[in-house]
Write a protein that holds these residues in place. Structure first.
Motif, PDB file in Angstrom:
ATOM      1  N   GLY A  84       0.806  -1.220   0.000  1.00 57.98           N
ATOM      2  CA  GLY A  84       0.000   0.000   0.000  1.00 57.98           C
ATOM      3  C   GLY A  84       0.834   1.264   0.000  1.00 57.98           C
ATOM      4  O   GLY A  84       0.669   2.149  -0.857  1.00 57.98           O
ATOM      5  N   PRO A  85       1.766   1.387   0.947  1.00 54.26           N
ATOM      6  CA  PRO A  85       2.606   2.602   0.949  1.00 54.26           C
ATOM      7  C   PRO A  85       3.413   2.777  -0.333  1.00 54.26           C
ATOM      8  O   PRO A  85       3.592   3.907  -0.805  1.00 54.26           O
ATOM      9  CB  PRO A  85       3.526   2.375   2.157  1.00 54.26           C
ATOM     10  N   LYS A  86       3.884   1.647  -0.884  1.00 58.67           N
ATOM     11  CA  LYS A  86       4.661   1.731  -2.131  1.00 58.67           C
ATOM     12  C   LYS A  86       3.793   2.213  -3.288  1.00 58.67           C
ATOM     13  O   LYS A  86       4.221   3.049  -4.089  1.00 58.67           O
ATOM     14  CB  LYS A  86       5.269   0.375  -2.463  1.00 58.67           C
ATOM     15  N   VAL A  87       2.568   1.668  -3.354  1.00 56.43           N
ATOM     16  CA  VAL A  87       1.659   2.075  -4.435  1.00 56.43           C
ATOM     17  C   VAL A  87       1.286   3.544  -4.290  1.00 56.43           C
ATOM     18  O   VAL A  87       1.278   4.305  -5.271  1.00 56.43           O
ATOM     19  CB  VAL A  87       0.397   1.184  -4.439  1.00 56.43           C
ATOM     20  N   LEU A  88       0.960   3.935  -3.026  1.00 46.14           N
ATOM     21  CA  LEU A  88       0.625   5.346  -2.800  1.00 46.14           C
ATOM     22  C   LEU A  88       1.812   6.251  -3.127  1.00 46.14           C
ATOM     23  O   LEU A  88       1.653   7.325  -3.711  1.00 46.14           O
ATOM     24  CB  LEU A  88       0.201   5.544  -1.340  1.00 46.14           C
ATOM     25  N   GLY A  89       3.024   5.793  -2.739  1.00 48.14           N
ATOM     26  CA  GLY A  89       4.221   6.567  -3.058  1.00 48.14           C
ATOM     27  C   GLY A  89       4.442   6.676  -4.557  1.00 48.14           C
ATOM     28  O   GLY A  89       4.814   7.741  -5.071  1.00 48.14           O
ATOM     29  N   ALA A  90       4.187   5.546  -5.282  1.00 48.13           N
ATOM     30  CA  ALA A  90       4.356   5.556  -6.735  1.00 48.13           C
ATOM     31  C   ALA A  90       3.360   6.508  -7.395  1.00 48.13           C
ATOM     32  O   ALA A  90       3.701   7.259  -8.312  1.00 48.13           O
ATOM     33  CB  ALA A  90       4.193   4.144  -7.288  1.00 48.13           C
ATOM     34  N   ILE A  91       2.108   6.471  -6.877  1.00 51.02           N
ATOM     35  CA  ILE A  91       1.085   7.372  -7.434  1.00 51.02           C
ATOM     36  C   ILE A  91       1.465   8.825  -7.171  1.00 51.02           C
ATOM     37  O   ILE A  91       1.337   9.698  -8.049  1.00 51.02           O
ATOM     38  CB  ILE A  91      -0.298   7.048  -6.820  1.00 51.02           C
ATOM     39  N   VAL A  97      11.354   5.289 -12.460  1.00 48.96           N
ATOM     40  CA  VAL A  97      11.358   5.631 -11.031  1.00 48.96           C
ATOM     41  C   VAL A  97      10.120   5.071 -10.333  1.00 48.96           C
ATOM     42  O   VAL A  97      10.201   4.528  -9.224  1.00 48.96           O
ATOM     43  CB  VAL A  97      11.437   7.160 -10.853  1.00 48.96           C
ATOM     44  N   VAL A  98       8.957   5.202 -10.987  1.00 53.03           N
ATOM     45  CA  VAL A  98       7.710   4.690 -10.402  1.00 53.03           C
ATOM     46  C   VAL A  98       7.769   3.178 -10.241  1.00 53.03           C
ATOM     47  O   VAL A  98       7.381   2.625  -9.188  1.00 53.03           O
ATOM     48  CB  VAL A  98       6.506   5.106 -11.273  1.00 53.03           C
ATOM     49  N   LEU A  99       8.251   2.479 -11.250  1.00 53.59           N
ATOM     50  CA  LEU A  99       8.364   1.018 -11.157  1.00 53.59           C
ATOM     51  C   LEU A  99       9.324   0.619 -10.040  1.00 53.59           C
ATOM     52  O   LEU A  99       9.083  -0.353  -9.312  1.00 53.59           O
ATOM     53  CB  LEU A  99       8.850   0.450 -12.492  1.00 53.59           C
ATOM     54  N   GLY A 100      10.412   1.346  -9.892  1.00 54.45           N
ATOM     55  CA  GLY A 100      11.353   1.058  -8.810  1.00 54.45           C
ATOM     56  C   GLY A 100      10.733   1.299  -7.452  1.00 54.45           C
ATOM     57  O   GLY A 100      11.011   0.567  -6.488  1.00 54.45           O
ATOM     58  N   THR A 101       9.877   2.322  -7.353  1.00 57.71           N
ATOM     59  CA  THR A 101       9.210   2.605  -6.078  1.00 57.71           C
ATOM     60  C   THR A 101       8.261   1.483  -5.687  1.00 57.71           C
ATOM     61  O   THR A 101       8.156   1.121  -4.504  1.00 57.71           O
ATOM     62  CB  THR A 101       8.428   3.923  -6.192  1.00 57.71           C
ATOM     63  N   VAL A 102       7.566   0.906  -6.659  1.00 56.35           N
ATOM     64  CA  VAL A 102       6.644  -0.195  -6.390  1.00 56.35           C
ATOM     65  C   VAL A 102       7.398  -1.446  -5.954  1.00 56.35           C
ATOM     66  O   VAL A 102       6.882  -2.293  -5.239  1.00 56.35           O
ATOM     67  CB  VAL A 102       5.775  -0.478  -7.632  1.00 56.35           C
ATOM     68  N   GLY A 103       8.651  -1.549  -6.388  1.00 56.20           N
ATOM     69  CA  GLY A 103       9.452  -2.706  -6.014  1.00 56.20           C
ATOM     70  C   GLY A 103       9.864  -3.576  -7.170  1.00 56.20           C
ATOM     71  O   GLY A 103      10.489  -4.626  -6.990  1.00 56.20           O
ATOM     72  N   ILE A 104       9.525  -3.130  -8.369  1.00 59.09           N
ATOM     73  CA  ILE A 104       9.905  -3.888  -9.564  1.00 59.09           C
ATOM     74  C   ILE A 104      11.371  -3.609  -9.886  1.00 59.09           C
ATOM     75  O   ILE A 104      11.821  -2.456  -9.859  1.00 59.09           O
ATOM     76  CB  ILE A 104       9.004  -3.506 -10.759  1.00 59.09           C
TER      77      ILE A 104
END
Length: 273
Positions: free
Chosen positions: A18-25, A74-81
């Motif tokens: 959740g935090p990763k997705v919110l951070g990516a958004i 950057v967004v993909l890296g934030t999600v963890g990919i």
């Protein structure tokens, strides 16, 4: 129990991702906003620099897509990919594309240089790569000229940007040099007076200080004494005056009895006894 199991899994996913997705958004929203601001700033800078419209559009699109790709990574890296492999694939693809399009990339780079440095503009009469003509269009990859015979000449920007370019229009005025050949027995002073009188009768000929018409002896050739007429004129008057001085000059010289010889050779016959 099974329902509770899936509920627990859902909570776990929310807590973990959740935090990763919110951070990516959040990164996507802020990044998109920053990209728009940067593009507006770049566009204003290019307008102030009076860049060509085609170059402005191309550079804005190039910068926009480059920044968006970086933002996506950057967004993909934030999600963890894992993005290391993704970046390596992009780099390899870029290298392969660059090798495959070497000529096109050279033309692209040349087009950017031409549009930025502006050695010529649309409407200028230039000479380059053995071709002379009026610039019809300047694109990213090539420049189009309309030749004197109304043919369309397309010059690749890669070679054009690295070649010698003569811009006949940039200064607004041009200097001509017309050669008149007269016989060795003809009067040089009279010839000069006749031609300069013709020139001074034309209001289009520039008479500014340092640009007054002049006529000088340039060569003692095999069959003639060659005199060169030098005069300045605006670009739009140049060719009309050039042709007039050639035709009317010959008529007036002949009327005054000035000989205009053609190449000739004396042949001596020796009779053997």
């Amino acid at each position: 129990m099974e329902v509770q199991h899936w509920i627990d899994k859902g909570y776990e996913l929310i807590i973990n991702f959740g935090p990763k997705v919110l951070g990516a958004i959040l990164i996507w929203i802020i990044g998109s906003w920053v990209i728009k601001l940067l593009l507006k700033g770049v566009e204003k800078g290019m307008k102030k620099g009076n860049y060509e419209i085609s170059l402005q559009k191309f550079l804005l699109n190039l910068i926009s897509w480059t920044l968006k790709v970086v933002l996506i990574v950057v967004v993909l890296g934030t999600v963890g990919i894992e993005t290391t492999s993704f970046a390596a694939i992009l780099a390899a693809a870029g290298l392969a594309l660059g090798l495959a399009l070497q000529g096109s990339l050279a033309n692209f780079a040349g087009g950017v240089l031409i549009l930025i440095m502006k050695p010529f503009k649309i409407g200028d009469f230039i000479g380059a790569q053995g071709v002379e003509g009026t610039v019809k269009e300047i694109s990213i990859f090539n420049t189009q000229l309309t030749t004197f015979g109304n043919q369309l000449a397309i010059l690749p920007n890669g070679k054009l940007s690295n070649d010698n370019i003569i811009n006949y229009s940039s200064e607004g005025i041009r200097r001509d040099a017309i050669t008149y050949g007269i016989g060795y027995d003809s009067d040089i002073k009279l010839t000069r007076d006749i031609i300069l009188k013709l020139v001074n009768e034309q209001p289009e000929v520039l008479q500014d200080e340092g640009k007054q018409p002049m006529m000088v002896v340039t060569e003692l050739a095999d069959s003639s004494v060659n005199l060169s007429l030098r005069f300045w004129a605006k670009n739009e008057d140049f060719w009309g005056l050039h042709w007039k001085f050639l035709e009317e000059g010959k008529i007036r010289l002949e009327a005054a009895g000035i000989e205009i010889p053609y190449p000739q050779r004396d042949v001596h016959l020796i009779k053997e006894s």
